[in-house]
Scaffold this motif. Structure first.
Motif, PDB file in Angstrom:
ATOM      1  N   GLY A  45       0.806  -1.217   0.000  1.00 30.61           N
ATOM      2  CA  GLY A  45       0.000   0.000   0.000  1.00 30.61           C
ATOM      3  C   GLY A  45       0.838   1.266   0.000  1.00 30.61           C
ATOM      4  O   GLY A  45       2.022   1.247  -0.293  1.00 30.61           O
ATOM      5  N   VAL A  46       0.194   2.392   0.314  1.00 34.44           N
ATOM      6  CA  VAL A  46       0.906   3.657   0.301  1.00 34.44           C
ATOM      7  C   VAL A  46       1.241   4.080   1.725  1.00 34.44           C
ATOM      8  O   VAL A  46       0.592   3.679   2.687  1.00 34.44           O
ATOM      9  N   ILE A  47       2.318   4.864   1.821  1.00 29.72           N
ATOM     10  CA  ILE A  47       2.690   5.439   3.107  1.00 29.72           C
ATOM     11  C   ILE A  47       2.407   6.921   3.050  1.00 29.72           C
ATOM     12  O   ILE A  47       2.902   7.627   2.177  1.00 29.72           O
ATOM     13  N   GLU A  48       1.558   7.368   3.945  1.00 30.24           N
ATOM     14  CA  GLU A  48       1.221   8.790   4.016  1.00 30.24           C
ATOM     15  C   GLU A  48       2.318   9.459   4.834  1.00 30.24           C
ATOM     16  O   GLU A  48       2.375   9.307   6.049  1.00 30.24           O
ATOM     17  N   ALA A  49       3.229  10.153   4.146  1.00 29.75           N
ATOM     18  CA  ALA A  49       4.362  10.741   4.868  1.00 29.75           C
ATOM     19  C   ALA A  49       4.008  12.118   5.420  1.00 29.75           C
ATOM     20  O   ALA A  49       4.340  12.444   6.552  1.00 29.75           O
ATOM     21  N   LEU A  50       3.325  12.913   4.612  1.00 35.45           N
ATOM     22  CA  LEU A  50       2.945  14.265   5.053  1.00 35.45           C
ATOM     23  C   LEU A  50       1.452  14.463   4.860  1.00 35.45           C
ATOM     24  O   LEU A  50       0.933  14.265   3.769  1.00 35.45           O
ATOM     25  N   ALA A  51       0.767  14.848   5.942  1.00 34.74           N
ATOM     26  CA  ALA A  51      -0.620  15.269   5.805  1.00 34.74           C
ATOM     27  C   ALA A  51      -0.614  16.677   5.204  1.00 34.74           C
ATOM     28  O   ALA A  51       0.408  17.360   5.247  1.00 34.74           O
ATOM     29  N   PRO A  52      -1.727  17.124   4.610  1.00 30.82           N
ATOM     30  CA  PRO A  52      -1.716  18.444   3.967  1.00 30.82           C
ATOM     31  C   PRO A  52      -1.219  19.520   4.930  1.00 30.82           C
ATOM     32  O   PRO A  52      -1.692  19.620   6.065  1.00 30.82           O
ATOM     33  N   ILE A  53      -0.258  20.270   4.473  1.00 33.11           N
ATOM     34  CA  ILE A  53       0.389  21.270   5.324  1.00 33.11           C
ATOM     35  C   ILE A  53       0.310  22.646   4.677  1.00 33.11           C
ATOM     36  O   ILE A  53       0.553  22.787   3.476  1.00 33.11           O
ATOM     37  N   ASP A  54      -0.073  23.632   5.467  1.00 35.41           N
ATOM     38  CA  ASP A  54      -0.014  25.030   5.032  1.00 35.41           C
ATOM     39  C   ASP A  54       1.039  25.724   5.862  1.00 35.41           C
ATOM     40  O   ASP A  54       1.061  25.579   7.082  1.00 35.41           O
ATOM     41  N   LEU A  55       1.904  26.448   5.195  1.00 35.72           N
ATOM     42  CA  LEU A  55       3.020  27.021   5.936  1.00 35.72           C
ATOM     43  C   LEU A  55       3.571  28.200   5.172  1.00 35.72           C
ATOM     44  O   LEU A  55       3.711  28.154   3.953  1.00 35.72           O
ATOM     45  N   GLU A  56       3.848  29.288   5.890  1.00 33.99           N
ATOM     46  CA  GLU A  56       4.558  30.395   5.260  1.00 33.99           C
ATOM     47  C   GLU A  56       5.781  30.707   6.100  1.00 33.99           C
ATOM     48  O   GLU A  56       5.704  30.757   7.324  1.00 33.99           O
TER      49      GLU A  56
END
Ligand SMILES: Nc1ncnc2c1ncn2[C@@H]1O[C@H](COP(=O)(O)OP(=O)(O)OP(=O)(O)O)[C@@H](O)[C@H]1O
Ligand SMILES: Nc1ncnc2c1ncn2[C@@H]1O[C@H](COP(=O)(O)OP(=O)(O)OP(=O)(O)O)[C@@H](O)[C@H]1O
Ligand SMILES: [Mg+2]
Ligand SMILES: [Mg+2]
Lengths: 299, 262, 255, 262, 255
Positions: free
Chosen positions: C26-37
């Protein structure tokens, strides 16, 4: 340690793929001539690099087909092989030049290149006897392509092979045969180990009779053996088989064969060959074999 | 013995001993099993004798073949690496062309001898071309594999600093591939020699300045097996010489940083 | 995704960036959606449990890895430097050669390279080893060389992935201070992954803490520390408070 | 198109296009420069025609040569790796023997033809032996280089846990060397084919099918250049087939962990 | 030099051990002559500036590197495990395969291996990644796998070269505690190189501080901390004092 035919069966090692020069052998097999003599014979095709002399000498085959000069060289090196049957009464080799050069004698060859079979006695003979001026000696690759593309190229050939191909391709080959150049040798010689012939050599005698029968049959009607060989050597077409079979006739038949039977040999001719090979230093005078030792069954 | 001297001895002694052992074994086999068939396998002592008698011929033949083999070898090294670079530049190009490069290797030289002769003439040029054709493929294959094996992290590094294709090639891919190129050249060394020999047989001079191929063929045809093996020994020596040059070069070049360098 | 500057003047802007790797099962979710400035000229520390996606985030910012989705805007990508988690030196180059690499790639003339390389090597206390090959160096020395390779470019954006992890506390502190001095002088933007809570506290103007995989931002706050960051700062109470805060956030993210 | 289908297309399309481009270029050259000398270089269309006419002959010849080449290739793979393992077991042994392994490669097959046929008989066995002799060296060289390039730190690891020589070999050296072995086998693929072809010229053929070597030789002598090139194409196809099998195998085996796998 | 036990019952005894490397420009003195005894069943931390010779010392103890002079006596070399400074995993094996390696080499039967591997992977919090290849893991995860590979052998002597350097503080503390628990239960000997002063203080019964290259021992003292080492210890004053002591020694050695 070595592959050998089962006892009783005679293995004959050819020095080429099945082609008309072995017609009598295949005909003898097809017509039952071998069987009538009580012989069981296996014909083993060879290639351009098959070491027939070594195979027969070491027992890998009982009989082999080699050129006359090869036999002399082998004996000079202490290898005890003996000829029992000379299929070709003279060498099929020759020098092929373009007819357009208008040569009457090979001595007139000047300039250009001459391809010789590297290391083969005939080539050495030509080089020694004809001090050709300004001719570059190169090694032959066995083909005629360079001959076709270069008017000033000459090459060693088998009269039954390269000139035919060159002519078919529209070229103008002119051939000086080995015989006409003074190189006098038997060819397509069937040889056996000397030790195998001691004690009478009845089987060898039977072999010679079968070969004669085979060749008589092939000369009168080559179709059956040709078809058999063509089934083994499918790269050569039927027309070429027929053509070559016809072209080799004068090599197989000679005054000697008419007098003594097919495959016949004379000591005098072996002596001439030996002397020539000594003269061009392919064998040393001290190592030169006796002519009488080279063959049996003068018939 | 000085440290340097003993190191040199350590480098040269094993192959010398290896040679002696091989020769002794060879002599034994020849004398025991081929005593009456010296035309098949003459003992090294007989070969050495023949070599001594024909030393002038063998020396000039070795020189002639060696020259052609060396030139073909150098061409293989240069063009093989170049071709590998081209193939490595795109996966697509590699897939499209690489398999067919192998055709070069499977073509019997005799089949293309007429082409060689027509284009390059009879003689040294064709012989060199033959040495090249026979020996180029291992250089291509090994170089390509070496370039492909570059650590992706190092590729990232170059990408990061905006390296051009040419810089990636010269500063990353080629240095990394050098050990592989050396392996390819080791294989090519022997092939260049055999390529030159085969080339001589189909497109070489037979008379003046004959090479080892001519000597081999002549000795073979005239059943001078001792001379034949002497010539074979010379061709092996040529191969070993080219091989050793590559090995030495690779060692000098790689020992500072490559743990697999010898 | 591109290197045009964002309207807000941020050096880095991520919007809904997430990352999936395909794995055997299967897939590995490494990063959940991230918002960053990340503002230009700021020093940001990134902390989080092992395997949470910090390196992945840095690689995405650097453009080495495409995100599975979302938008990445990075200003000054042309003047960016990156210190990888491993040293990744070229084994066939000496230390000096390795450090010179980015300058060579940039086409700097030889004459100017040497001085810059010497300076960068001195900054990481490796002056004596300019001519050594990486294989003859300790792990920490290799890592320092890779830091020198990043500093030598005088970057506008510096991405560092646990650069000082392999160093002893003393060397580390010294390099921390040197980095800060450089930062004070040139005001580039730094995104700094570290495992050291004290290090993050000491260095950063802003600390971001990520959760376990798939990485989310669980804490994102400017430092309460004001004034110059000198070695003495480490002994002050405010420093300890700040560090404690960060440690708690990390603990939360590690659960 | 499904993802799998498009991936397969991506794998097969480039070589197919590459082939077409090569053939087109070949046709052009042949028609432009060798129009009147088709006996030197016939256009692919003529070759294809000849191939079709002689398809039975070519098929059986390809099968015959292919069998011998494949056997020789397998022997090279097995014995080449084995020999490399022996050499890798000691620096001394390597120094003593490795240089002489190259002799194998530089020896013209014709020189050892008598030994081959006397030991193995005229026929397929000698052909296989020739294919083996010609193709084994790259396997040895590449495997050896692969084993030598093992990270010293990993060797330390094995030493630390008291690994026996055999475990070091099977669990460390061979897995690490697989990419290198694959490169060696890629080179050996083409060499095995040419080795078989050369071997056929020595061994000729008894009552079994003539191989491509015999077809090449006879076609050449009879100036049937179109058939000659058709046979050459068949031999190239054999080489490419062996090469592709190696590449596919390597890819299946290595793709999970080796970044250089293709 | 050999693996026979020393008369004194020490697990490791070094007498006058020193090490020189030959470099392009002369020799590099990595270790000055060192005398050292480490008692069986003790937990010793080794601290020192980067490049001072810590890894070299460990390699000499492990028998991976011959000393240039002096005598090395190591008991139980047969039941030794080593965690390298880098993970050094076999790229062609999955994590489980990597961790299983020492057991396979020891000839353990397959049936018993699996359970032990699972246990070791759990100890470093990598249970979910048994079937992943090293290339698909983060740096910290790789390092943890290499720790599992050492622990799985149930060693009598454990040499660790900055094992937790690449880990975040939380994971690191957790692993510290797990290691101590293991140590308490099995009383093997541990020689532990670390850059973390707090880590050294927390873990070790005895701390050795080395000087800059060529490495000498500049500080060697048993820990003043008594009683069980629990997480709470980190908050106590004695802990801080001890750590401060060590930091000063390190500072002395780094000059
Ligand atoms: N193979 C080698 N050849 C030459 N010099 C070496 C070699 N290995 C190590 N050295 C030198 O020995 C010294 C000590 O190295 P070592 O790896 O033991 O340091 P260390 O204390 O482990 O450092 P770190 O904390 O950075 O890992 C270093 O200065 C290094 O330059
Ligand atoms: N190439 C890859 N293929 C598959 N999964 C990957 C790959 N690279 C990373 N991952 C997974 O992505 C996750 C995040 O990895 P990343 O390297 O970003 O972690 P990290 O936060 O840097 O950890 P660490 O502090 O240990 O370095 C990990 O769980 C890892 O298993
Ligand atoms: Mg990371
Ligand atoms: Mg170290």
């Amino acid at each position: 340690r070595r592959a050998s035919a089962p006892s009783g069966k005679l293995r004959v090692q050819l020095d080429w793929v099945p082609e008309p020069e072995f017609g009598g052998l295949y005909e003898a097999r097809a017509s039952g001539a071998f069987a009538r003599e009580g012989l069981e014979v296996e014909l083993v095709g060879g290639g351009p690099s098959t070491p027939v002399v070594q195979l027969v000498a070491s027992g890998g085959a009982d009989l082999g087909v080699v050129a006359g000069e090869e036999l002399v060289v082998a004996r000079a090196r202490g290898v005890d092989l003996v000829a029992i049957y000379a299929t070709y009464q003279s060498s099929p080799q020759g020098i092929m030049v373009h007819a357009s050069r208008g040569l009457r004698r090979l001595e007139e060859l000047e300039g250009g290149s001459l391809a010789l079979d590297t290391g083969a006695p005939f080539g050495a003979f030509v080089q020694a006897k004809f001090p050709l001026s300004k001719v570059t000696i190169v090694s032959t690759d066995g083909g005629v392509a360079k001959f076709l593309s270069d008017q000033r190229h000459a090459q060693q050939c088998f009269v039954t092979s390269e000139p035919v191909a060159a002519k078919q391709a529209g070229s103008d080959p002119q051939v000086f045969t080995a015989k006409s150049l003074g190189f006098d040798s038997y060819a397509n010689v069937v040889v056996a180990r000397g030790e195998a012939l001691r004690g009478g050599g009845d089987r060898a005698r039977a072999m010679v009779r079968a070969l004669q029968a085979g060749w008589r049959g092939y000369l009168s009607s080559p179709a059956r053996a040709n078809a058999q060989m063509a089934s083994l050597n499918r790269a050569m077409d039927a027309a070429t088989f027929a053509q070559v079979a016809e072209a080799q006739r004068p090599l197989v038949e000679s005054d000697d064969t008419r007098a003594l039977g097919l495959g016949a040999m004379r000591a005098g001719r072996w002596k001439a060959l030996i002397d020539q090979l000594v003269a061009v230093k392919i064998i040393g005078a001290d190592a030169a074999p006796k002519p009488e030792a080279c063959f049996v069954f003068a018939t | 013995m000085s440290a340097k001297g003993s190191r040199l001895a350590g480098l040269l002694l094993p192959p010398a001993i290896g040679l002696l052992v091989l020769l002794a074994a060879f002599e034994l086999v020849a004398r025991l099993f081929f005593a009456r068939e010296a035309y098949l396998l003459p003992p090294p002592s007989a070969i050495a004798k023949a070599a001594w008698q024909e030393r002038a011929l063998l020396a000039s033949a070795t020189l002639s073949t060696g020259r052609a083999a060396a030139l073909g070898f150098v061409a293989s090294g240069a063009l093989g690496v170049l071709f590998a670079i081209v193939l490595a530049s795109s996966r697509l190009l590699e897939r499209a062309l690489y398999p067919y490069a192998i055709a070069l290797q499977t073509v019997p030289i005799v089949a293309i001898a007429p082409l060689l002769v027509v284009w390059l003439g009879v003689g040294p040029k064709s012989v060199v071309a033959s040495a090249f054709i026979v020996s180029v493929f291992p250089v291509v294959t090994n170089t390509l594999a070496g370039i492909r094996a570059v650590d992706p992290a190092l590729r990232d590094l170059f990408r990061l600093y905006g390296a051009r294709r040419f810089a990636v090639l010269t500063k990353l891919e080629l240095p990394h591939a050098t050990p592989s190129v050396a392996v390819g050249l080791r294989v090519a060394a022997g092939l260049a020699v055999i390529g030159a020999i085969v080339g001589e047989l189909v497109a070489g001079f037979a008379e003046h300045d004959p090479g080892l191929g001519i000597v081999v063929m002549t000795a073979y045809r005239q059943l001078r097996t001792d001379l034949l093996f002497a010539a074979v020994a010379c061709s092996a020596a040529l191969g070993i010489a080219l091989f050793s040059i590559v090995s030495l070069g690779a060692w000098l070049w790689l020992r500072r940083w490559y743990s697999g360098a010898r | 995704m591109g290197s045009r500057g964002s309207e807000s003047g941020a050096a880095i802007a991520l919007r809904g960036v997430h990352k999936r790797y395909s794995a055997p099962d299967g897939v590995i979710e490494a990063l959940a959606p991230i918002d960053l400035e990340i503002a230009e000229g700021s020093f940001v520390a990134l902390v989080g449990p092992s395997g949470c996606g910090k390196s992945t985030l840095l690689r995405i910012v650097a453009g080495l890895e495409p995100p599975s989705g979302g938008e990445v805007v990075v200003r000054d990508r042309a003047r960016m430097a990156y210190v990888f988690q491993d040293a990744h030196l070229l084994p066939w180059r000496t230390l000096a050669g390795n450090v010179a690499l980015p300058l060579e790639l940039r086409g700097e003339p030889r004459s100017r390279i040497d001085a810059q390389v010497a300076e960068a090597l001195a900054a990481v206390e490796l002056s004596g080893f300019a001519d050594s090959y990486p294989a003859a160096l300790s792990g920490g020395m290799r890592m320092r060389a890779s830091i020198a390779r990043a500093l030598v470019t005088k970057p506008r954006l510096l991405l560092m992935d646990e650069p000082f992890g392999a160093l002893d506390e003393i060397t580390r502190n010294r390099l921390d201070e040197r980095l800060l001095a450089l930062f004070g002088a040139q005001r580039f933007t730094v995104l700094f992954v570290t495992h050291g809570i004290f290090e993050a506290t000491f260095l950063a103007e802003r600390a971001i803490v990520m959760s376990r995989r798939p990485g989310r931002v669980v804490h994102d706050a400017p430092s309460a520390l004001v004034g110059e960051r000198t070695a003495e700062l480490r002994g002050e109470a405010a420093f300890a408070r700040e560090a404690h805060e960060l440690a708690r956030a990390l603990e939360r993210g590690s659960r």
